[in-house]
Design an enzyme around this catalytic site. Structure first.
Site, PDB file in Angstrom:
ATOM      1  NE  ARG A 124      -4.452   1.428   1.537  1.00 61.81           N
ATOM      2  CZ  ARG A 124      -5.683   1.117   1.882  1.00 61.81           C
ATOM      3  NH1 ARG A 124      -5.929   0.043   2.599  1.00 61.81           N
ATOM      4  NH2 ARG A 124      -6.705   1.857   1.523  1.00 61.81           N
ATOM      5  CD  GLU A 140      -0.103   2.566  -2.987  1.00 62.64           C
ATOM      6  OE1 GLU A 140       0.702   3.428  -3.374  1.00 62.64           O
ATOM      7  OE2 GLU A 140      -0.110   1.408  -3.390  1.00 62.64           O
TER       8      GLU A 140
END
Lengths: 154, 785
Positions: free
Chosen positions: B370, B740
């Site tokens: 992420r 993210e």
């Protein structure tokens, strides 16, 4: 994961009787807890299948046990290796044997090394389990060499 | 200079919190995931794993396993070697990795054999019966032990060293001199622990080699289906047209479903050899112990500053633990990913960073969990470093940040480590955060509590990301440039199908991609079907990871739509009987300039494209666009955490957490908020709970969800979110990507807050995860010292 244990058993039998007993693979095999089956390979070696239940790791572990009596008859080393379900257990055990009056004192130590899933549950669960296996084995040695037991052949 | 606003515009389709089109099937349990696929004659594969982290393989005895009724085959590394498949290239091609161990095992749980059987249960049971004899070797379990080269791990490599590579960027001498001349410096080793993406759906494959067509169809949990097709072709020699990859619904990826794993290769090889479909779905333990981990960066951070708090230089030296193979998921020319973003949001006059990567007896990986290729590590380093500097200067951390931010008039801003930041207004965003959370009042409350001996902390993280890899002149993976693509076909009645080279794993592309196209074409987003993940139909793209989907494929969708719109304008001119130059796109319709009543909708144009096309023009209304971004995008944010620490138990309560994100133009605010909630929860878990730890013997101690904790709603704090909007000047719709940011930005805010709480005790740094035990020990040590 490495774990270490130690303990003492005082056995009401002569040092010679204790020494003879722990030099016999079949006798030692009979002292290990949760043994489902054991096979004596040679006078120093036996294989055992042991029922194991440690947290999520449950099933049969196979162990190969090698007895290594030290010259002089005062110390027995024992190397146990095996495992199952992707886990490996190596156990180095040893006992110093000395005459103690009419009986015999057995100072034992054990160092276990574990790998695989069994090591993951190690710190919390296996410590007491491994200690139980080792202490029960030596306690059974004492039990089987006690006069009441010796007097009644099995 | 960029323009930042407090609200995103709501237009025809963009900026609306449209409900997710994919959710009805997910909510009803009708998603179709890899494990839902079955094929006639399908068999199962199960893997045998090594209990040793480092050992020679003496012998593998298949006899007992092969004797089990239902077992079809047992494959070992030697078997694969016969087909030249024992080793495969790693992600960027600089190293190779074993598929099944050959000669020796290099990490605990490494794949040693594959058992093929008629059922999953038989395969698993028989895998237990594969008897592998090992000769244990001493393991290497951290990069500092590794660099001593006392135990060489990789016999197969020409250079007998555990050192993989050295990477550096910036001006070393200038930075050293600036640090030496600084009034104040801080230096701290900051470790970003080994953690794991741990998607709820583990990885898997159903490989189907058809003897009739000669085609290999792979149903695969893949974040990058096209890249995987090319890799399979290059490794096996099977022509790419004979490989069909279908990536179905995916239950979370977070970077974990980017690499190629041994289970995939063994299953595919087995299907080719046996001529039947072979399925493998990994267990949770397999996922946590063998597939791509993240982080494991050990960073020595140095910052220099003047007495009044103006930063003078930044130096970061990192030891990176890559595990047994160099399988880090980074673009080819960026072995340490985009770690150069480590100067963060601050205007450092000079900077230098270097990194050395090492092999250890741990699982390989280093995926972009992420985050955009090591941006999380970099953000954590700089945000922790700035907090330490504020402490040393006895300066409020918000004031230090405001004093050193890149100013909005400096954009586009060339950073000392080689990036050109596109846009932002860091001062405005932090001030908004300070205002919204009531920063001054919180500091007063903290002062009161400290008088009473209570531990309250406030932590700030003002991160900047570099995402959207990437421009083809710099970014490629194994030579394939990191563009992305979209293909749109408008049907005669004005609905459409949109296909992209990306692959959603929960991001909501079926909704947001439709919203972009609908905005550009004036169509109804509900009537734009989005399809991804099928390499037979979707245009070639590099997939979804590293926050690249919206910056790259989102741009491709806008540009493909504009190609369609240009063609539609010609059709409109034909229908309106007006010169082309007089036809304009206004208010989502084509009209003759100045004549709003003389207008045509895209639906009308679409019908004409198939029924009454313009003379000398091609019928139909469709376009494909491959977008090569001119630059990365630079989302940023200001996060503030407020914590209370119980010094008697080490328990940390995150009382408040405010996240202000600036990801440029927002396509769907609800989806953005959902992304932020999810990422913050992951960041919270990393900060307080999660680590893939190895003991000195190389045992992986976190192999399941009992030992690798995933927060539930009970532990998860309440998230407060808000935004500022600074459109990217180079992106067709101004979007920057957001998925993210919360995972990148939040760990430092949590840790800074706890360290702020512990500052009266003199505690300056504790490495994550900040478990109760660690916090309690720090409190106890400080109290008894």
């Amino acid at each position: 994961m490495n774990l270490e244990y130690r303990g003492t058993e005082t056995i009401p039998a002569s040092k010679d009787a204790v020494w003879a007993f722990i030099n016999d693979p079949a006798s030692i095999a009979s002292c290990m807890p949760d043994v489902l089956e054991s096979t004596v390979v040679d006078p120093r070696t036996f294989d055992a299948v042991v029922q194991v239940a440690v947290g999520p790791v449950r099933g049969k572990f196979k162990f190969h046990v090698v007895l290594d009596p030290q010259p002089g008859g005062d110390r027995m080393n024992m190397k146990i290796s095996g495992g199952g379900f992707g886990s490996v257990v190596d156990l180095d055990a040893g006992a110093d044997i000395r005459a103690d009056g009419a009986g015999t004192t057995l100072d034992w130590t054990g160092a276990a090394s574990m790998r695989g899933p069994v090591a993951t549950v190690g710190g919390r669960v296996i410590d007491s389990q491994a200690k139980r296996v080792i202490s029960t084995t030596f306690a059974n040695v004492k039990s089987k060499l006690s006069p009441a037991t010796v007097a009644q052949p099995t | 200079m960029s323009t930042t606003t407090d609200s995103t515009p709501q237009t025809h389709s963009m900026g609306h919190s449209m409900k997710r089109k994919e959710d009805p099937r997910f909510i009803r349990g009708h998603g179709k995931y890899l494990d839902d696929f079955t094929l006639p004659g399908m068999v199962w594969m199960s893997l045998v794993h090594s209990p040793y982290p480092h050992a020679r393989i003496v012998k593998i005895d298949k006899t007992a396993a092969l004797a089990v009724p239902g077992v079809i085959a047992v494959l070992t590394g030697e078997d694969l070697a016969a087909h030249n498949l024992a080793w495969v290239p790693t992600f960027h091609g600089y190293d190779k990795q074993m598929v099944l161990a050959v000669g020796k095992v290099l990490y605990q749980y490494q794949e040693v054999a594959g058992v093929i059987a008629t059922s999953r249960e038989i395969a698993q049971d028989a895998a237990e019966l594969v008897d592998v004899e090992y000769e244990p070797l001493d393991p290497v379990t951290n990069p500092f032990q590794s660099r001593e080269d006392k135990i060489i791990l990789r016999d197969d490599r020409e250079n007998k060293t555990n050192h993989i590579y050295h990477w550096e960027v910036g001006k070393r001498e200038e930075t050293d001199a600036a640090l030496a001349a600084s009034d104040v410096t801080i230096k701290e080793r900051i470790v970003f622990q080994r953690c794991h993406p741990a998607p709820l759906e583990p990885c898997g494959i159903l490989a189907d080699m058809s003897p009739n067509t000669g085609r290999l169809t792979l149903y695969l949990t893949s974040q990058a289906p096209h890249a995987h097709r090319t890799v399979v072709s290059l490794v096996t020699g099977i022509p790419e047209d004979k490989i069909h990859i279908i990536s179905p619904d995916i239950g979370g990826g977070f970077g974990n479903k980017v690499p190629v794993y041994p289970g995939y290769v063994v299953s595919a090889a087995a299907s080719v050899v046996l001529g039947v479909p072979v399925k493998w779905v990994e267990t949770r333990t397999e996922n946590l112990t063998t597939t791509g981990f993240a982080r494991d960066y050990h960073m020595d951070v140095e910052i220099g500053a003047s007495k009044d708090g103006r930063v003078t230089a930044l130096k970061v030296a990192t030891a990176a633990d890559h595990g047994a193979f160099d399988a880090a998921a980074d673009p080819t020319k960026y072995p340490a990913g985009l770690f150069g973003i480590v100067t963060g949001s601050y205007d450092f006059p000079t900077a230098f960073t270097e990194l050395d990567a090492y092999f250890t007896n741990k699982a390989p990986g280093g995926v972009a969990y992420r985050c955009s290729f090591r941006v999380t590590e970099a953000s954590f380093a700089i945000e922790r470093g700035m907090e330490l500097l504020a402490r040393k200067l006895n300066m409020d951390p918000s004031e230090l940040r405001l004093k050193n931010f890149v100013r909005k008039d400096q954009f586009p801003y060339p950073s000392p480590l080689g990036f050109v930041y596109d846009s932002g207004d860091y001062h405005l965003t932090l001030r908004k955060a300070l205002d919204l959370i009531g920063y001054d009042d919180l500091r007063k409350e903290q002062a009161e509590k400290r008088k009473r001996g209570e531990l309250m902390g406030i932590g700030i993280s003002t991160f900047t990301e570099a995402v959207g890899a990437g421009p083809s002149k710099h970014f490629d993976i194994m030579g394939i440039k990191m563009f992305d693509s979209a293909e749109i076909r408008v049907h005669p009645t004005g609905s459409a199908i949109l296909r992209a080279g990306t692959k959603s794993q929960g991001q909501g592309h079926e909704t947001t991609w439709a919203q972009i196209a609908a905005e550009e074409l004036g169509l109804d987003p509900q009537n734009i079907m989005v399809e991804e993940g099928d390499t037979d139909t979707a245009p070639y793209g590099l997939g979804t990871y590293a926050s690249r989907s919206t910056p790259v494929a989102g741009a491709a969708i806008a540009m493909a739509s504009r190609k369609i719109r240009e063609k539609a304008r010609k059709i409109a001119a034909h229908l309106l009987e007006a010169p082309l130059d007089d036809v304009e796109w206004t208010n989502y319709k084509f009209q003759v300039k100045g004549q709003p009543d003389n207008a045509l909708t895209m639906q009308q144009i679409a019908f004409a494209a198939y029924t009454n096309p313009a003379p000398d023009s091609e019928p139909g209304l469709e376009a494909t666009f491959y977008y090569d971004p001119p630059n990365l995008t630079f989302p940023y944010g200001a996060y503030i955490a407020v914590v209370d620490v119980d010094r008697e138990t080490g328990a940390v309560k995150v009382r408040r957490f405010l996240a202000i994100d600036d990801c440029g133009t927002v396509i769907n605010p609800m989806i953005v908020e959902g992304q932020i909630h999810g990422g913050l929860t992951e960041g919270f878990a990393i900060a307080f709970m999660q680590e893939i730890a190895y003991d000195e013997q190389g045992n992986n101690l976190n192999t399941n969800f009992t030992d690798y904790l995933v927060p539930t709603s009970l532990e998860t704090p309440h998230w407060e979110t808000s935004s500022t909007y600074t459109p990217s000047p180079h992106h067709p719709i101004g979007a920057k990507g957001v998925g993210e940011s919360p995972n990148v930005g939040s760990p430092a805010a949590f840790v800074n807050a706890v360290m702020d709480a512990l500052s009266p005790l003199g505690v300056t740094h504790i490495d994550m995860p900040l478990t109760r035990e660690k916090v309690w020990r720090a409190c106890r040590q400080a109290t008894t010292a």
